[in-house]
Design a protein around this motif. Structure first.
Motif, PDB file in Angstrom:
ATOM      1  N   VAL A  22       6.941  22.001  27.860  1.00  8.92           N
ATOM      2  CA  VAL A  22       8.005  21.023  27.594  1.00  8.92           C
ATOM      3  C   VAL A  22       8.774  20.732  28.877  1.00  8.92           C
ATOM      4  N   CYS A  23       8.963  21.735  29.703  1.00 10.97           N
ATOM      5  CA  CYS A  23       9.659  21.550  30.974  1.00 10.97           C
ATOM      6  C   CYS A  23       8.906  20.576  31.870  1.00 10.97           C
ATOM      7  N   PHE A  24       7.598  20.676  31.932  1.00 10.67           N
ATOM      8  CA  PHE A  24       6.811  19.755  32.745  1.00 10.67           C
ATOM      9  C   PHE A  24       6.924  18.326  32.237  1.00 10.67           C
ATOM     10  N   ARG A  25       7.039  18.171  30.940  1.00  8.49           N
ATOM     11  CA  ARG A  25       7.068  16.829  30.350  1.00  8.49           C
ATOM     12  C   ARG A  25       8.460  16.209  30.367  1.00  8.49           C
ATOM     13  N   HIS A  26       9.499  16.995  30.017  1.00 10.30           N
ATOM     14  CA  HIS A  26      10.839  16.435  29.819  1.00 10.30           C
ATOM     15  C   HIS A  26      11.873  16.915  30.831  1.00 10.30           C
ATOM     16  N   GLY A  27      11.562  17.922  31.616  1.00 16.13           N
ATOM     17  CA  GLY A  27      12.532  18.453  32.568  1.00 16.13           C
ATOM     18  C   GLY A  27      13.176  19.718  32.041  1.00 16.13           C
ATOM     19  N   CYS A  28      13.752  20.490  32.951  1.00 17.78           N
ATOM     20  CA  CYS A  28      14.288  21.806  32.589  1.00 17.78           C
ATOM     21  C   CYS A  28      15.679  21.761  31.962  1.00 17.78           C
ATOM     22  N   CYS A  29      16.391  20.682  32.121  1.00 17.13           N
ATOM     23  CA  CYS A  29      17.750  20.600  31.576  1.00 17.13           C
ATOM     24  C   CYS A  29      17.833  19.630  30.411  1.00 17.13           C
ATOM     25  N   SER A  30      16.752  19.490  29.675  1.00 20.98           N
ATOM     26  CA  SER A  30      16.741  18.546  28.560  1.00 20.98           C
ATOM     27  C   SER A  30      16.965  19.269  27.240  1.00 20.98           C
ATOM     28  N   VAL A  31      17.338  18.513  26.236  1.00 30.93           N
ATOM     29  CA  VAL A  31      17.551  19.058  24.897  1.00 30.93           C
ATOM     30  C   VAL A  31      16.232  19.585  24.334  1.00 30.93           C
ATOM     31  N   GLU A  32      15.140  18.890  24.621  1.00 28.95           N
ATOM     32  CA  GLU A  32      13.837  19.323  24.122  1.00 28.95           C
ATOM     33  C   GLU A  32      13.470  20.700  24.665  1.00 28.95           C
ATOM     34  N   PHE A  33      13.767  20.944  25.936  1.00 31.37           N
ATOM     35  CA  PHE A  33      13.466  22.239  26.544  1.00 31.37           C
ATOM     36  C   PHE A  33      14.293  23.351  25.896  1.00 31.37           C
ATOM     37  N   ILE A  34      15.573  23.116  25.693  1.00 30.90           N
ATOM     38  CA  ILE A  34      16.460  24.127  25.095  1.00 30.90           C
ATOM     39  C   ILE A  34      16.015  24.444  23.668  1.00 30.90           C
ATOM     40  N   ILE A  35      15.689  23.421  22.890  1.00 33.95           N
ATOM     41  CA  ILE A  35      15.223  23.642  21.522  1.00 33.95           C
ATOM     42  C   ILE A  35      13.930  24.447  21.520  1.00 33.95           C
ATOM     43  N   CYS A  36      13.006  24.087  22.405  1.00 30.34           N
ATOM     44  CA  CYS A  36      11.733  24.798  22.466  1.00 30.34           C
ATOM     45  C   CYS A  36      11.941  26.246  22.903  1.00 30.34           C
ATOM     46  N   LEU A  37      12.834  26.481  23.848  1.00 30.99           N
ATOM     47  CA  LEU A  37      13.126  27.837  24.299  1.00 30.99           C
ATOM     48  C   LEU A  37      13.698  28.682  23.167  1.00 30.99           C
ATOM     49  N   LEU A  38      14.637  28.126  22.412  1.00 29.70           N
ATOM     50  CA  LEU A  38      15.225  28.861  21.285  1.00 29.70           C
ATOM     51  C   LEU A  38      14.189  29.136  20.193  1.00 29.70           C
ATOM     52  N   LEU A  39      13.363  28.154  19.883  1.00 31.79           N
ATOM     53  CA  LEU A  39      12.333  28.367  18.867  1.00 31.79           C
ATOM     54  C   LEU A  39      11.299  29.392  19.318  1.00 31.79           C
ATOM     55  N   THR A  40      10.980  29.412  20.605  1.00 27.46           N
ATOM     56  CA  THR A  40      10.026  30.393  21.108  1.00 27.46           C
ATOM     57  C   THR A  40      10.614  31.794  21.069  1.00 27.46           C
ATOM     58  N   ILE A  41      11.897  31.920  21.333  1.00 24.20           N
ATOM     59  CA  ILE A  41      12.557  33.224  21.240  1.00 24.20           C
ATOM     60  C   ILE A  41      12.568  33.704  19.794  1.00 24.20           C
ATOM     61  N   LEU A  42      12.813  32.787  18.862  1.00 26.05           N
ATOM     62  CA  LEU A  42      12.849  33.163  17.450  1.00 26.05           C
ATOM     63  C   LEU A  42      11.460  33.431  16.884  1.00 26.05           C
ATOM     64  N   GLY A  43      10.467  32.759  17.410  1.00 23.23           N
ATOM     65  CA  GLY A  43       9.095  32.958  16.942  1.00 23.23           C
ATOM     66  C   GLY A  43       8.144  32.144  17.790  1.00 23.23           C
ATOM     67  N   TYR A  44       7.047  32.739  18.138  1.00 21.58           N
ATOM     68  CA  TYR A  44       6.096  32.088  19.050  1.00 21.58           C
ATOM     69  C   TYR A  44       5.453  30.846  18.426  1.00 21.58           C
ATOM     70  N   ILE A  45       5.067  30.925  17.176  1.00 21.49           N
ATOM     71  CA  ILE A  45       4.395  29.808  16.501  1.00 21.49           C
ATOM     72  C   ILE A  45       5.321  28.594  16.356  1.00 21.49           C
TER      73      ILE A  45
END
Length: 75
Positions: A22-45
């Motif tokens: 997601v970082c490669f696609r949208h950048g590291c300071c985007s909402v999409e990156f933060i959401i993906c990071l939180l979801l990955t912390i909560l569960g990999y799938i």
């Protein structure tokens, strides 16, 4: 517009490490990156599912500006 090869590489990276794809696609300071990071912390799938959604369906050109520039911008 990203090429098919770029999208394919982003998808493969997103399966291994969802926030990095997601970082490669949208950048590291985007909402999409933060959401993906939180979801990955909560569960990999859930992180993988959201990363694939963010890479394939979310149009970054619609929200593109200089402050949200992705890592490999062609501009």
């Amino acid at each position: 517009m990203p090429t098919r090869c770029e999208i394919c590489c982003e998808i493969m990276i997103a399966i291994l490490l969802p926030p990095i794809g997601v970082c490669f696609r949208h950048g590291c300071c985007s909402v999409e990156f933060i959401i993906c990071l939180l979801l990955t912390i909560l569960g990999y799938i859930p992180g993988i599912i959201y990363a694939l959604y963010a890479i394939i369906f979310v149009d970054r050109d619609q929200y593109f500006d200089e402050y949200r520039r992705p890592l490999y911008s062609q501009y």
